[in-house]
Design a protein around this motif. Structure first.
Motif, PDB file in Angstrom:
ATOM      1  N   THR A  69      23.800  22.747  11.447  1.00  0.00           N
ATOM      2  CA  THR A  69      23.832  23.122  12.864  1.00  0.00           C
ATOM      3  C   THR A  69      25.253  23.479  13.285  1.00  0.00           C
ATOM      4  OG1 THR A  69      24.116  20.822  13.570  1.00  0.00           O
ATOM      5  CG2 THR A  69      21.850  21.649  13.405  1.00  0.00           C
ATOM      6  N   THR A  71      26.776  22.841  16.109  1.00  0.00           N
ATOM      7  CA  THR A  71      27.467  21.780  16.837  1.00  0.00           C
ATOM      8  C   THR A  71      27.150  20.441  16.186  1.00  0.00           C
ATOM      9  OG1 THR A  71      25.749  21.293  18.481  1.00  0.00           O
ATOM     10  CG2 THR A  71      27.265  23.110  18.987  1.00  0.00           C
ATOM     11  N   GLU A  87      19.255  21.350  17.962  1.00  0.00           N
ATOM     12  CA  GLU A  87      19.420  22.610  17.237  1.00  0.00           C
ATOM     13  C   GLU A  87      18.574  22.640  15.971  1.00  0.00           C
ATOM     14  OE1 GLU A  87      23.951  23.560  18.764  1.00  0.00           O
ATOM     15  OE2 GLU A  87      23.659  22.845  16.708  1.00  0.00           O
ATOM     16  N   LEU A 100      19.615  30.573  16.433  1.00  0.00           N
ATOM     17  CA  LEU A 100      19.797  29.943  17.739  1.00  0.00           C
ATOM     18  C   LEU A 100      20.175  31.000  18.765  1.00  0.00           C
ATOM     19  CD1 LEU A 100      21.775  26.680  16.945  1.00  0.00           C
ATOM     20  CD2 LEU A 100      19.429  26.855  17.773  1.00  0.00           C
ATOM     21  N   THR A 103      22.860  27.276  21.930  1.00  0.00           N
ATOM     22  CA  THR A 103      23.268  26.060  21.231  1.00  0.00           C
ATOM     23  C   THR A 103      23.072  24.856  22.142  1.00  0.00           C
ATOM     24  OG1 THR A 103      25.564  26.384  21.892  1.00  0.00           O
ATOM     25  CG2 THR A 103      24.944  27.198  19.699  1.00  0.00           C
ATOM     26  N   ALA A 115      18.292  22.908  22.826  1.00  0.00           N
ATOM     27  CA  ALA A 115      18.768  24.149  22.213  1.00  0.00           C
ATOM     28  C   ALA A 115      17.542  25.038  22.062  1.00  0.00           C
ATOM     29  CB  ALA A 115      19.407  23.880  20.861  1.00  0.00           C
TER      30      ALA A 115
END
Length: 122
Positions: A69, A71, A87, A100, A103, A115
């Motif tokens: 991911t 983040t 995510e 995505l 986010t 997300a």
């Protein structure tokens, strides 16, 4: 198809989930909401799914752990071995070529994240 991934603490309210989803882009056009399997039956999530008129996709934790991911939450990484439940759930439920489009965003009370991913669902 658009999928909203949601990560949340067990004390998260419907209002917190709704706020996170709204901040990520809102419910318009969603095909489903997704989260880690062990939280899929949470009452606040069930209420949000009903409110949005979409099903809940429950994704096993071991599937989420394989998804990189953009983040990272230190607490989520310690508990689930991934950067973001929101995510990873969105990407997993939207299919192998998903991307995505929003986010992870966090509710003001810090109990919910959302997300949004878009993919073909296969």
């Amino acid at each position: 198809m658009k999928i909203a991934g949601l990560g949340f603490r067990k004390d998260a309210t419907l209002a917190s989930l709704r706020e996170a989803l709204q901040a990520a882009g809102g419910p318009a056009g969603l095909a489903a909401v997704a989260t880690v399997k062990d939280k899929a039956d949470a009452e606040a999530l069930q209420q949000l799914a009903r409110e949005c008129g979409v099903p809940i996709k429950a994704v096993p934790a071991d599937v989420l752990a394989k998804i990189d991911t953009p983040t990272r939450s230190r607490l989520v990484a310690e508990r689930f071995g991934i950067g973001s439940v929101a995510e990873a759930a969105a990407l997993a439920a939207a299919g192998p070529r998903a991307r995505l489009i929003a986010t992870r965003v966090v509710s003001q009370d810090r109990t919910a994240t959302a997300a949004i991913a878009e993919g073909d669902g296969t």
